[in-house]
Design a protein around this motif. Structure first.
Motif, PDB file in Angstrom:
ATOM      1  N   SER A 299       0.871  -1.165   0.000  1.00 56.55           N
ATOM      2  CA  SER A 299       0.000   0.000   0.000  1.00 56.55           C
ATOM      3  C   SER A 299       0.913   1.220   0.000  1.00 56.55           C
ATOM      4  N   GLY A 300       0.723   2.114  -0.960  1.00 51.81           N
ATOM      5  CA  GLY A 300       1.637   3.243  -1.063  1.00 51.81           C
ATOM      6  C   GLY A 300       0.938   4.553  -1.358  1.00 51.81           C
ATOM      7  N   THR A 301       1.554   5.629  -0.905  1.00 50.87           N
ATOM      8  CA  THR A 301       1.106   6.974  -1.255  1.00 50.87           C
ATOM      9  C   THR A 301       2.302   7.768  -1.748  1.00 50.87           C
ATOM     10  N   THR A 302       2.030   8.703  -2.624  1.00 48.81           N
ATOM     11  CA  THR A 302       3.010   9.716  -3.008  1.00 48.81           C
ATOM     12  C   THR A 302       2.369  11.073  -2.790  1.00 48.81           C
ATOM     13  N   ALA A 303       3.198  12.085  -2.634  1.00 48.25           N
ATOM     14  CA  ALA A 303       2.686  13.447  -2.522  1.00 48.25           C
ATOM     15  C   ALA A 303       3.806  14.415  -2.849  1.00 48.25           C
ATOM     16  N   HIS A 304       3.403  15.554  -3.364  1.00 48.07           N
ATOM     17  CA  HIS A 304       4.371  16.612  -3.647  1.00 48.07           C
ATOM     18  C   HIS A 304       4.614  17.396  -2.365  1.00 48.07           C
ATOM     19  N   HIS A 305       5.870  17.479  -1.967  1.00 46.90           N
ATOM     20  CA  HIS A 305       6.231  18.189  -0.740  1.00 46.90           C
ATOM     21  C   HIS A 305       6.795  19.563  -1.078  1.00 46.90           C
ATOM     22  N   LEU A 306       6.417  20.538  -0.264  1.00 54.50           N
ATOM     23  CA  LEU A 306       6.677  21.930  -0.614  1.00 54.50           C
ATOM     24  C   LEU A 306       8.103  22.383  -0.370  1.00 54.50           C
ATOM     25  N   ASP A 307       8.918  21.527   0.184  1.00 54.40           N
ATOM     26  CA  ASP A 307      10.355  21.773   0.201  1.00 54.40           C
ATOM     27  C   ASP A 307      11.042  20.438   0.422  1.00 54.40           C
ATOM     28  N   ILE A 308      12.135  20.239  -0.269  1.00 58.99           N
ATOM     29  CA  ILE A 308      12.888  18.993  -0.105  1.00 58.99           C
ATOM     30  C   ILE A 308      14.367  19.308   0.109  1.00 58.99           C
TER      31      ILE A 308
END
Length: 592
Positions: free
Chosen positions: A131-140
């Protein structure tokens, strides 16, 4: 295809529906737990379930293709990385991964994967899937604030933190060192780490639901149902491909690149789609070479493959015609993608990739243009591409960061005008509400409206872009990655080309500066404003065949001027009505 005749179709359908429901639930859970507006409001995230080998089984229908689509690739890269290390997966593990050369779409799209296990009646433990999720993070942690608008990174190392199959939980125990590293190396740490914890929690929910589903049916029957699902999707795609005319269909479009640098501007994207029986070859040979020191290169796995799959699926298996189409890895089996190593669509490490968003969307549009030659009645004309702007600043000793996706527009398509002011193709995020922006950030949205009197003319006109004007309440910083300032969206079957985008910085003193589609991080002052004109899509079909009543409707709605109606459509407007005699004369002459 695998042998799956022993499983009954009712069970297959029930398991398929259950997996799809789990993926949707995971997506909604993530949305509601997220800290940032890019996940909570724009829905820039993905949720998906895979089998033990990483084959995609189901994905969240409300999330975006560019986030959910790569998750099987993340899983496969994680499995390979762990195998090289001699590491194994155990119950309670949670894996973090964002390697753009290992399945990830780009570095800011971080995946959290939870392995799912089943213990059979003999007490043997089996890895069922993920089970997986991805998301765009506002700083890396990249060279400038925000995780978009980073358009001058010289290599992959300048793009921020890299996580390659890192266990953030090992058998249920949190890795505090990784958590501390994140907090120490990303700006706006509370928001970023909070979003990551939401991903972990949502992924665990999916794992629990998937384990319960396996327990209900048993491991062997579950595996058989999944194999049958994949085979069914493969058959659907093969039938759709088989219906295409034989032959090869080539298309070329261009991205701006860096318009102030001739060596890095006006870069070609080429797609040749060849139908061979019930298989499809998508060959990207002819696409411009990679740009070694600028981050507009596209990872082959995670961006390029998703752009191609999404376009082929949406054109050949349109749900408006075919009804519900299960989205799993079976759909991709009949499609082979080729891209020469070292081109924009298959770069060599360590070429930077963080700004691959708009080029990838343009690649999807290029594949659409190629397919248009095979199935002209199933495509839209050229899209108006997107723009992403990062806003950031300091409040005392802490950062605030915001990412805004400025929408484009679709081209016209048979029977319908292009959609206005939306994110297009594999992006598909929601427009961010003004109320959310103004309640959380030192920004004000001073204007938000449709861009009038500028769209690709056609029997079915292109969609309209938007105009947004954003004012800064404090000194801040901003950066931009975008496309479509130099190249107009393509018209089709006699339709007119769309309209390019533009971006203007209006300073507090009233002076103005026209900005290109890519702007490195720069300072702005309180009282400055960004004025963004979104692009308009291309037109579909001869504009002189457009129903005059539709032209009149656009004029009365203020979307089109009477002068443009006369010039582009051969429709004369008198007051609030069509002058039918004058229109017949204009259209008979074929010119104004």
């Amino acid at each position: 295809m695998t042998e799956t005749s022993t499983i009954d179709p009712v069970t297959v359908s029930v398991v398929q529906g259950a997996l799809e429901t789990i993926a949707v639930e995971v997506g909604y859970k993530l949305m509601r737990m997220a800290y940032s507006s890019i996940i909570r409001e724009s829905e820039d995230f993905g949720a998906a379930l895979t089998d033990a080998a990483g084959q995609g089984l189901a994905e969240s229908a409300q999330s975006i293709p560019l986030q959910s689509g790569p998750i099987p690739g993340y899983v496969k890269a994680v499995l390979a990385t762990l195998a090289r290390r001699g590491d194994t997966l155990r119950p309670g593990d949670v894996i973090m991964h964002n390697d753009p050369y290992g399945g990830a779409s780009h570095g800011p799209d971080v995946a959290f994967l939870v392995p799912v296990f089943h213990v059979d009646q003999a007490g043997l433990e089996h890895l069922v899937g993920f089970s997986g999720t991805t998301a765009h993070h506002l700083d890396i942690g990249a060279q400038t604030p925000g995780s978009c608008g980073i358009v001058e990174a010289i290599d992959a190392y300048a793009e921020g933190l890299q996580f390659k199959a890192i266990k953030v939980y090992d058998q249920g125990r949190r890795n505090e060192a990784v958590r501390q590293m994140l907090r120490d190396n990303v700006r706006a740490a509370e928001m970023v780490v909070g979003d990551m914890e939401a991903q972990v929690a949502a992924s665990r929910i999916g794992a629990e639901r998937m384990a319960a589903l396996v327990a209900r049916y048993g491991f062997a029957e579950f595996r058989a149902a999944c194999a049958a699902m994949l085979d069914q999707a493969e058959r659907l795609m093969r039938r759709a491909i088989a219906a295409l005319p034989e032959g090869s269909f080539r298309a070329e479009t261009f991205i701006d690149g860096y318009l102030d640098d001739p060596a890095r501007s006006n870069l070609a994207l080429v797609a040749t789609v060849t139908k061979q029986g019930d298989t499809l070859l998508v060959d990207l040979t002819g696409t411009a070479p990679q740009v070694d020191d600028r981050p507009i290169n596209m990872p082959f796995h995670g961006t390029v493959d998703v752009a191609v799959w999404l376009t082929v699926r949406s054109v050949l298996l349109d749900t408006a015609i075919h009804g519900h189409v299960p989205v799993n890895e079976g759909l991709t089996r009949p499609i082979r993608i080729v891209a020469p190593k070292g081109c924009l669509a298959n770069p060599r490490f360590p070429a930077p990739t963080i700004a691959r968003f708009c080029p990838g969307n343009q690649l999807a549009d290029t594949v659409m243009k190629a397919l248009a030659q095979a199935v002209p009645g199933q495509v839209s004309a050229g899209i108006g591409n997107l723009k992403v702007i990062a806003f950031s600043g300091l409040q005392e000793e802490g950062h605030w960061v915001h990412m805004e996706i400025f929408e484009g527009a679709y081209g016209g398509r048979p029977g319908q005008d292009g959609m206005d002011a939306v994110d297009t193709l594999y992006a598909n995020t929601r427009n961010n509400p003004i109320e959310d922006i103004e309640s959380h950030l030192p920004l004000r949205v001073l204007r938000y409206e449709l861009r009038e009197d500028e769209a690709g003319a056609g029997q079915w006109r292109g969609g309209l872009g938007s105009v947004r004007e954003i004012g800064f309440l404090t000194d801040a910083g901003t950066s931009v990655e975008g496309e479509g300032h130099a190249h107009r969206p393509w018209g089709f079957l006699g339709g007119g080309e769309g309209v390019t985008a533009r971006l203007t910085l209006r300073r507090a003193d009233g002076s103005e500066e026209a900005l290109p589609s890519k702007v490195p991080h720069r300072a702005v002052r309180a009282g400055d404003r960004f004025i963004c004109h979104g692009p308009a899509g291309g037109g579909y079909g001869d504009p002189f065949r457009r129903d005059p009543a539709l032209v009149l409707e656009d004029v009365l709605d203020g979307l089109l001027s009477a002068e443009t109606a006369r010039r582009d459509y051969g429709v004369a407007i008198a007051g609030k009505a069509v002058d039918e005699a004058a229109t017949a004369a204009l259209r008979g002459a074929g010119t104004p």
